[in-house]
Scaffold this active site. Sequence first.
Site, PDB file in Angstrom:
ATOM      1  N   ASP A  74     -11.297   4.792 -39.500  1.00  0.00           N
ATOM      2  CA  ASP A  74     -10.856   3.492 -38.999  1.00  0.00           C
ATOM      3  C   ASP A  74     -11.693   2.322 -39.501  1.00  0.00           C
ATOM      4  OD1 ASP A  74     -13.033   4.478 -37.317  1.00  0.00           O
ATOM      5  OD2 ASP A  74     -12.644   2.741 -36.051  1.00  0.00           O
ATOM      6  N   ASP A  77     -17.258   4.178 -39.715  1.00  0.00           N
ATOM      7  CA  ASP A  77     -17.646   5.531 -39.321  1.00  0.00           C
ATOM      8  C   ASP A  77     -16.658   6.533 -39.934  1.00  0.00           C
ATOM      9  OD1 ASP A  77     -15.381   5.021 -37.915  1.00  0.00           O
ATOM     10  OD2 ASP A  77     -16.291   5.127 -35.938  1.00  0.00           O
ATOM     11  N   TYR A 225     -11.426   3.608 -28.503  1.00  0.00           N
ATOM     12  CA  TYR A 225     -10.158   2.877 -28.560  1.00  0.00           C
ATOM     13  C   TYR A 225      -9.399   3.149 -27.276  1.00  0.00           C
ATOM     14  CZ  TYR A 225     -11.176   1.554 -33.317  1.00  0.00           C
ATOM     15  OH  TYR A 225     -11.765   1.008 -34.440  1.00  0.00           O
ATOM     16  N   GLU A 470     -18.792  -5.120 -39.681  1.00  0.00           N
ATOM     17  CA  GLU A 470     -18.018  -3.887 -39.882  1.00  0.00           C
ATOM     18  C   GLU A 470     -16.566  -4.212 -40.237  1.00  0.00           C
ATOM     19  OE1 GLU A 470     -18.205  -1.151 -36.576  1.00  0.00           O
ATOM     20  OE2 GLU A 470     -17.417   0.510 -37.784  1.00  0.00           O
TER      21      GLU A 470
END
Length: 491
Positions: A74, A77, A225, A470
């Site tokens: 995603d 990571d 999430y 990120e």
Amino acid sequence: MLRFSLLGAFALAMMMVFVDSQHDYADALTKSILFFEGQRSGKLPPTQRMTWRKDSALEDGFYLHTNLVGGYYDAGDNVKFNFPMAFTTTMLAWSVIEFGNDMGSDYQHALEAIRWATDYFLKCTRIPNILFVQVGDPYGDHDCWERPEDMDTPRTAYAVSAKHPGSEVSGEIAAALAASSLAFKSVDAPYSKALLDRAVMVFKFADTYRGSYNDSLGKWVCPFYCDFNGYEDELVWAATWLYKATNAAEYIKYVRDNIYSISNISTSSTNGGSIGEFGWDAKHAGINVLVSEMTGNKEEPFSSNAGRLVCALLPESPTKWVEYSPGPSFLNPLSGGCNMQHPTALSFLLLVHGRSLDSTKSTISCDFGTTTPSRLIQVAKSQVDYILGTNPAGMSYMVGYGNKFPEFIHHRGSSLPSIDQHPERIGCRDGDPYFASKSPNPNVLTGAVVGGPLINDTYSDSRVDSVQSEPATYINAPLVGVLAYFKSNSR
Ligand SMILES: *[C@@H]1O[C@H](CO)[C@@H](O)[C@H](O)[C@H]1NC(C)=O
Ligand SMILES: *[C@@H]1O[C@H](CO)[C@@H](O)[C@H](O)[C@H]1NC(C)=O
Ligand SMILES: *[C@@H]1O[C@H](CO)[C@@H](O)[C@H](O)[C@H]1NC(C)=O
């Protein structure tokens, strides 16, 4: 003579200002799609262009005698979170459906980016009434700073079922499959049909066995999430895409019957609600814009809701549902974190709604006056331009675009030496020195748009600051469509 050269210099300076503020949308489009190759999990094809990445996670699902290889990581990571991955896929597909004609040679690459996800979703949804929704133990993964190619953390596979439902994640996967079936309709009819058949099956599962994966999977999905605003919006969103893909009356009936079950757009937002937000957790705004487009801006409450949404996004609105940075500015809901996902997704809606109003020769009556479709498009453009470098920091927030861009992004693969440079394994915590290093990331994750600046327009280019540095697939996915539009329609 003198006068001439002065004029020439003046013209040149004007041109540079002009070129500078225009941005190279074609280049940004190419890069925004290339980014997805950097996020690929599984066996990479010979056509892989981002060559510092190699095969990874080649045995996902095998311990359960099932094949879950493929899909996308995603963000920075190495977990495959299907809920945001599915929204990413829906938005890539919507980008192609709406703006594919503007993409030129990137059209093929956009389709490849979709297929990388849909091939994986077909694997995750193969068994009726069991749906794999995540691969990779998020705690084990987040405890390591490791290249995906070296990964030795638990690749636990998480599923929802009739007894342990997950209507938000299954609903979004159904939406992604249905939208993708439309993207492939004219180029690969059998594949398109396979996606649509599966979408129908997955939606039925999502709707029949209702519940949130929050409750079924607990700490394995929250706080990563977590589904904050309920699963009703994903069910209606999936039905909307199924209606667009099949034209079957049952789906539009479902949308009409259930739109009021979603938190009311006119009431104030609580707990990340659906107001002024469109993203991996909030679909209400997308439903209103998509249904309005399909019904020629004639059907209520969709049309009024879409109008209210776009009015409340405009900087001139006295009652905005978003906040603007001082500027030149970007828009943002009042909640913090990963800021750039909002301008990309909301700009996509502004563009789609602007074009749909234009095609029906409509304007919107906002409380503060009449707004034209071109105003919506202009605001969307200001957001893209901000991301590409027209901002107080004078930098692009897309890696590899422009002269100045983020170099210390919070991304394991990008920040560790590549397998080509360093073939020996780098273990779980052996990556720490690279994380702490004062040198820029060795591998350029071209096209990645980072979480971005704070609401006061300041940006910290630091791996430690993951909220700002990120990247994430769902920041880029709507931007693909927006950039395609401006590639074909600037000036
Ligand atoms: C999921 O969990 C979060 C955090 O505990 C909570 O705020 C949210 O309401 C839950 N969502 C659903 C649909 O139960
Ligand atoms: C929102 O709630 C009000 C009051 O309950 C209702 O009249 C209106 O139709 C609702 N609108 C939507 C779009 O759900
Ligand atoms: C911007 O906001 C952050 C967080 O509130 C703050 O720490 C920083 O000092 C601000 N910077 C400027 C230049 O205002």
